[in-house]
Design a protein around this motif. Structure first.
Motif, short mmCIF file in Angstrom:
data_model
loop_
_atom_site.label_atom_id
_atom_site.label_comp_id
_atom_site.label_asym_id
_atom_site.label_seq_id
_atom_site.Cartn_x
_atom_site.Cartn_y
_atom_site.Cartn_z
N ALA A 455 0.88 -1.24 0.28
CA ALA A 455 0.34 -0.34 -0.02
C ALA A 455 0.54 0.90 -0.52
CB ALA A 455 -1.15 -0.08 0.96
N LEU A 456 1.87 1.37 0.55
CA LEU A 456 2.91 2.80 0.69
C LEU A 456 3.35 2.33 -0.35
CD1 LEU A 456 3.27 3.90 3.71
CD2 LEU A 456 5.18 2.48 4.12
N LEU A 457 3.77 1.89 -1.77
CA LEU A 457 4.87 1.75 -2.54
C LEU A 457 3.92 2.45 -3.86
CD1 LEU A 457 7.45 0.87 -3.61
CD2 LEU A 457 6.92 -1.44 -5.46
N GLU A 458 2.81 2.08 -2.94
CA GLU A 458 1.67 2.40 -3.92
C GLU A 458 1.75 4.04 -3.53
OE1 GLU A 458 -0.09 1.47 -7.00
OE2 GLU A 458 1.29 -0.42 -6.69
N GLU A 459 1.36 4.49 -2.63
CA GLU A 459 1.04 5.66 -2.31
C GLU A 459 1.83 6.41 -2.78
OE1 GLU A 459 0.48 6.03 2.25
OE2 GLU A 459 1.19 8.01 2.49
N PHE A 460 3.45 6.46 -3.05
CA PHE A 460 4.59 6.84 -2.99
C PHE A 460 4.40 6.78 -4.96
CE2 PHE A 460 6.74 4.97 -0.08
CZ PHE A 460 6.21 5.67 1.59
N LYS A 461 4.09 5.96 -5.63
CA LYS A 461 3.99 5.90 -6.97
C LYS A 461 3.15 6.73 -7.65
CE LYS A 461 5.78 1.27 -8.08
NZ LYS A 461 4.72 0.19 -8.69
N GLY A 462 2.21 7.15 -6.67
CA GLY A 462 1.22 8.15 -6.78
C GLY A 462 1.42 9.09 -6.91
N MET A 463 2.43 9.20 -5.93
CA MET A 463 2.61 11.23 -5.47
C MET A 463 4.57 11.54 -5.91
SD MET A 463 3.34 11.59 -1.64
CE MET A 463 3.24 9.93 -0.59
N SER A 464 4.90 10.63 -7.10
CA SER A 464 6.08 10.28 -7.68
C SER A 464 6.48 11.62 -8.43
CB SER A 464 6.11 9.24 -8.61
OG SER A 464 7.75 9.15 -8.37
N LYS A 465 7.67 11.93 -8.59
CA LYS A 465 8.15 13.20 -8.87
C LYS A 465 9.64 12.88 -8.90
CE LYS A 465 6.01 17.58 -7.52
NZ LYS A 465 6.55 19.02 -6.33
N PRO A 466 10.32 12.91 -10.49
CA PRO A 466 11.93 12.81 -10.22
C PRO A 466 12.87 12.66 -9.77
CG PRO A 466 10.86 14.10 -12.30
CD PRO A 466 9.78 13.78 -10.87
N ASN A 467 13.96 12.44 -8.70
CA ASN A 467 14.78 12.82 -8.40
C ASN A 467 15.74 13.94 -8.82
OD1 ASN A 467 16.61 12.80 -6.09
ND2 ASN A 467 16.56 10.70 -5.59
N ILE A 468 15.59 14.99 -8.07
CA ILE A 468 16.47 15.84 -9.13
C ILE A 468 17.45 16.53 -8.07
CG2 ILE A 468 14.73 17.10 -10.03
CD1 ILE A 468 14.78 19.62 -8.55
N PHE A 469 17.60 15.63 -7.38
CA PHE A 469 18.90 16.18 -6.60
C PHE A 469 19.41 15.55 -6.22
CE2 PHE A 469 15.50 18.76 -4.37
CZ PHE A 469 15.72 20.22 -4.75
N ALA A 470 19.57 13.79 -6.03
CA ALA A 470 20.37 12.95 -5.40
C ALA A 470 22.29 13.10 -6.61
CB ALA A 470 19.72 11.68 -5.73
N GLY A 471 21.24 13.50 -8.25
CA GLY A 471 22.80 13.15 -8.97
C GLY A 471 23.80 14.70 -8.92
N ILE A 472 23.48 15.34 -8.24
CA ILE A 472 24.37 16.60 -7.92
C ILE A 472 25.55 15.97 -6.80
CG2 ILE A 472 24.99 18.51 -6.87
CD1 ILE A 472 21.90 20.01 -7.09
N THR A 473 26.51 15.64 -7.71
CA THR A 473 27.61 15.40 -6.89
C THR A 473 28.89 16.41 -6.08
OG1 THR A 473 29.12 14.62 -9.15
CG2 THR A 473 27.77 12.44 -7.75
N LEU A 474 29.11 16.36 -4.95
CA LEU A 474 29.57 17.34 -4.29
C LEU A 474 31.00 16.45 -3.64
CD1 LEU A 474 27.34 19.31 -2.62
CD2 LEU A 474 28.55 19.77 -5.16
N ASP A 475 32.38 17.17 -4.49
CA ASP A 475 33.66 16.20 -3.42
C ASP A 475 34.63 17.67 -2.63
OD1 ASP A 475 34.80 18.12 -5.51
OD2 ASP A 475 35.65 16.26 -6.76
N TYR A 476 33.52 18.76 -2.96
CA TYR A 476 33.90 19.79 -1.68
C TYR A 476 35.33 19.91 -2.00
CZ TYR A 476 29.69 19.06 0.42
OH TYR A 476 28.44 18.72 0.46
N GLU A 477 36.24 19.75 -3.38
CA GLU A 477 37.87 19.55 -3.31
C GLU A 477 37.73 21.75 -2.85
OE1 GLU A 477 41.22 17.97 -3.26
OE2 GLU A 477 39.67 17.07 -2.97
N PRO A 478 37.54 22.39 -3.66
CA PRO A 478 38.12 23.52 -3.71
C PRO A 478 38.01 24.19 -2.39
CG PRO A 478 36.66 22.86 -5.41
CD PRO A 478 36.55 22.32 -4.92
#
Lengths: 542, 295
Positions: A455-478
């Motif tokens: 039921a939870l999974l259905e609920e999540f799928k119902g309000m799903s939006k693409p993940n726009i933050f997880a792909g930002i990779t930061l290594d903080y080198e500078p």
């Protein structure tokens, strides 16, 4: 004459020894050094990546017998060798290939993983994941680009995996100007939002309201604390609980990673990145937390506590535990077995903000290191495993009859197999096969078979939006120095504030902000913004 | 005639005994807690913390560690064989090196000593070392990868050289006059004379081999070849990993008791090596002294 000979003899021994000493000494001191030497890039053996010559273009040549070395994270099952031997019988027949499956185990796996990928060891396929630094290694050029190989050597996978998943796996490697695919993502949509596991039996017994927002959470904590003085609602480390709740309440999405990451943005306006300690929301939150701490919702030693709040629930003196949704499922099923009298409920925080973002497809994936000797054969095997039920079941679930059986519906997994009596120490065949999972082939349910999960999974799928933050990779080198300083300040001043463990909230917030400014948080923020904007531009996110 | 004990002596002894008993107890308590911790039920530890006397006894942690006793026995075998051969070989090679470098008639001894010493200060680091063993020597998943890296260490050679220097040069000469060759002198005279040094370095090396898990972690992929320490550490690491979110998909019902498991692992791992100390202790103290003065 004889003496002279003897002397040369001893000289020779000394020389041999020295060579041995030199070989050994590097080792002795090497252990103590960390494993982060980004300078050592793999010797690119590009010759290996060219497709095997000869053969007609649509039927790959498999005339040469090949043994592949594959690596997975985690531990093997004690029967893994048996299962792989069985798999190899089939593979040898179909593709003239065998695989040797190795595991990193969980001991210092990051070090090992780093060494394997940076030294150019001969590995033909390895598990890759966002949480195992997929983007970092792909950028550094540790993986082989697969764009050209996939259509030819893994045609079924190539056509079946959704376009969006491939896009999420694309990385612009350093020295290259276009985004390329460096891993074959598992086709298994996962949602892992944070949430609270709570004692539903107590909530009903005490007549407390259904948990649906921050107020009802507070009412629950308060009710439990008042009615059961021996219980500390969050009995253990409470930091994760409160940080997750804070972010969820204010719809703050993490931009960056780690406990000490202060940079957040809202989904509706991702480019507006702020450092949350400087928001009025944080001020209000810190005051609320002070109130909660004073009421005893957690212990004053919570920051040093090594206890898991989940263990306290089992012991009967805790009432709240922070888990993501599948983790909660596993936990609830586990408690159901050890403490059947406890009834647990789960409240996912995304009900507070009304949307769910799936994990990136590369949260679990299989990649090919650049030094692989037989990348094309690896892809062919992967294509088989992912798409042929015979292979998939064997690789993921073990041998039918020994490790599992299939229920009457022809689909569901029964483990231990039907009709088999097992000892207490029996373990189901459960290796880290996350990287090859395909939703249509998987036989067990997410969340360890917790009945509430579907039921939870259905609920999540119902309000799903693409993940726009997880792909930002930061290594903080500078901004390395500033980042370290900010983390330190957060550890010292931020965590106590987050848990209300201060005397005067206003004064502490002022100190916290002052220290952050001195530590140079602005530079970290600036860096985060630049990198995030670069990513948003690349992906066309406004 | 009996010597009369002074009152002050009696008082001194009493106080001494009391203080020493107290200190001994303080030293022993941690061991005791480890021991009891390993037989306390997991829930009791979570609720009440570690205690001197558990309310209830359980061997669950040992049971969950020994689910497959064959594996533990196998790991013990690997560790013991590795420690014994490693120590013997290492002592032999280190002693030879130390002896040669201590001989005044070896012309290039200073150069060689410096060469060895140099590696103490500078090393290539982890990655070149890994490449050397895996790619150049092809030792991945081989016992050699466990044995070789610790066989000779620069530090031990230098220490050994110090010991050997304290043996008078005249012994060489007299043996030579009696017709002994260099190797005979080394085996028959020098080695027996340097027992304290050998015991000290032997203990260092034996401990190092016994406690080693990092090499196995990096190089060994076959479970049959795991030494004991790595096997135990792996068990603990898996128990910890089961608690984290990484292991979402791992099954909840396989979760071992992790707190008590740590204690049980400590007992199993330290058991045998703890007994090594009393036996070599008398050499050990003397040996360290000699090394520090003359080295």
């Amino acid at each position: 004459m004889k003496g002279k000979l003897k002397r040369y003899g001893s000289l020779l021994i000394a020389l041999t020894m020295l060579i041995a000493v030199l070989a050994a000494c590097g080792g002795n001191s090497g252990n103590k050094e960390g494993a982060s030497s980004p300078s050592a890039s793999p010797s690119a053996s590009d010759s290996a990546s060219s497709p095997s010559a000869g053969g007609d273009s649509d039927k790959p040549d498999t005339s040469k017998k090949v043994e592949l070395v594959w690596y997975l994270l985690g531990d093997p099952h004690k029967d893994t060798d048996k299962v792989i031997a069985e798999l190899n019988k089939n593979l040898e027949k179909d593709l003239n290939t065998t695989i040797k499956l190795n595991f990193t185990t969980w001991t210092e796996w990051q070090t090992k993983y780093n060494l394997m990928l940076t030294t150019g060891e001969k590995i033909d396929m390895i598990f890759a994941s966002t949480w195992a630094d997929y983007f970092k290694y792909a950028k550094k050029g540790s993986f082989l680009p697969l764009d050209d190989l996939l259509p030819k050597y893994a045609p079924v996978t190539w056509s079946k995996v959704p376009e969006q998943d491939w896009t999420e796996a694309k990385v612009v490697a350093s020295g290259s100007d276009k985004a390329q695919i460096f891993a074959v993502p598992a086709t298994y949509p996962e949602y892992t939002p944070d949430g609270f596991v709570y004692r539903d039996d107590w909530r009903q017994e005490l007549g407390l309201p259904e948990i649906k927002d921050l107020d009802s959470i507070e009412a629950y904590l308060d009710g439990v604390k008042k009615a059961k003085p021996k219980v500390t609602p969050i009995n253990g480390k409470a930091f994760n609980e409160m940080l997750a709740l804070f972010r969820a309440t204010h719809q703050y999405e993490n931009v960056g990673s780690g406990d000490g990451n202060l940079m957040v943005a809202k989904y509706s306006n991702p480019r507006d990145i702020v450092a949350y300690p400087f928001t009025p929301e944080f001020e209000a939150w810190a005051k609320k937390m002070k109130e909660w701490a004073d009421k005893g919702y957690w212990n004053s030693d919570t920051l040093n506590s090594q206890k898991e709040a989940g263990d306290a629930i089992k012991a009967g003196n805790g009432a709240v535990y922070w888990r993501n949704a599948p983790g909660a499922g596993g936990y609830i099923v586990g408690v159901g077995q050890t403490n059947p009298d406890i009834k647990l409920g789960y409240f996912p925080f995304n009900r507070l903000y009304g949307y769910a973002t799936p994990n990136l497809s590369v949260n679990n994936a299989m990649a090919i290191p650049k030094s692989a000797a037989n990348p094309e054969r690896s892809l062919m095997v992967l294509d088989k495993i992912r798409n042929d039920p015979k292979y998939f079941d064997l690789f993921v679930y073990g041998i039918e009859g020994t490790h599992y059986s299939i229920a009457d519906d022809g689909k569901t997994l029964v483990s231990p197999p039907k009709g088999m009596t097992v000892t207490q120490d029996w373990k189901r065949y459960d290796i880290a096969s996350w990287g090859v999972r395909v939703e249509s082939m998987v036989r067990e349910k997410q969340g360890s078979g917790w009945e509430g999960f579907d039921a939870l999974l259905e609920e999540f799928k119902g309000m799903s939006k693409p993940n726009i933050f997880a792909g930002i990779t930061l290594d903080y080198e500078p901004v390395k120095a500033n980042k370290a300083a900010v983390d330190q300040v957060f550890e010292q001043y931020g965590k106590p504030l987050m848990l209300g463990l201060v005397k005067d909230v206003d004064k502490s917030i002022a100190t916290f902000r002052d220290k952050l400014t001195k530590a140079g948080y602005e530079k970290v923020l600036e860096y985060t913004k630049t990198e995030a904007n670069k990513y948003f531009d690349e992906k066309g996110i406004q | 005639m009996r010597i009369k004990t002074e009152k002050s002596t009696v008082a001194f002894n009493t106080i001494g005994y009391i203080v020493l008993t107290f200190l001994t107890v303080i030293c022993l308590i941690p061991f005791w807690v480890v021991l009891t911790g390993s037989v306390t039920p997991e829930l009791e530890i979570i609720n009440e913390g570690f205690k001197l006397w558990p309310n209830e006894l359980t061997f669950e942690a040992y049971r969950s560690m020994m689910t497959n006793p064959g594996v533990i026995v196998r790991a013990y075998e690997v560790s013991i064989v590795l420690t014994v051969t490693g120590t013997a070989l290492s002592l032999f090679l280190t002693a030879m090196a130390g002896y040669v470098l201590s001989r005044k008639d070896f012309k290039y001894r200073n150069g060689f000593s410096f060469y060895i010493y140099f590696t103490l200060l500078f090393s290539g680091g982890l990655i070149p070392w890994y490449i050397l063993i895996v790619k150049d020597l092809q030792m991945k998943d081989s016992y050699m990868a466990l044995l070789l890296p610790f066989l000779v260490s620069a530090w031990n050679i230098i220490l050994m050289k110090g010991f050997m220097k304290s043996i008078p040069e005249d012994i060489n000469e007299s043996a030579k006059i009696d017709g002994a060759g260099d190797f005979t002198i080394f085996i028959k005279l020098i080695l027996p004379l340097s027992t304290p040094g050998l015991a000290t370095i032997g203990l260092f090396v034996a401990l190092q081999y016994w406690n080693e898990w990092f090499l196995a972690n990096l190089f060994i992929t076959t479970a049959d070849k795991y030494p004991l320490q790595f096997l135990l550490y792996r068990t603990l690491a898996s128990a910890e990993a089961l608690k984290t979110n990484i292991a979402l998909s791992l099954n909840a019902d396989t979760k071992p008791p992790s707190e008590t498991l740590k204690m049980a692992a400590a007992v199993v791992a330290t058991g045998p090596i703890v007994f090594l100390y009393p036996f070599v202790q008398r050499f050990f103290v003397k040996g360290l002294l000699i090394g520090s003065v003359k080295g």
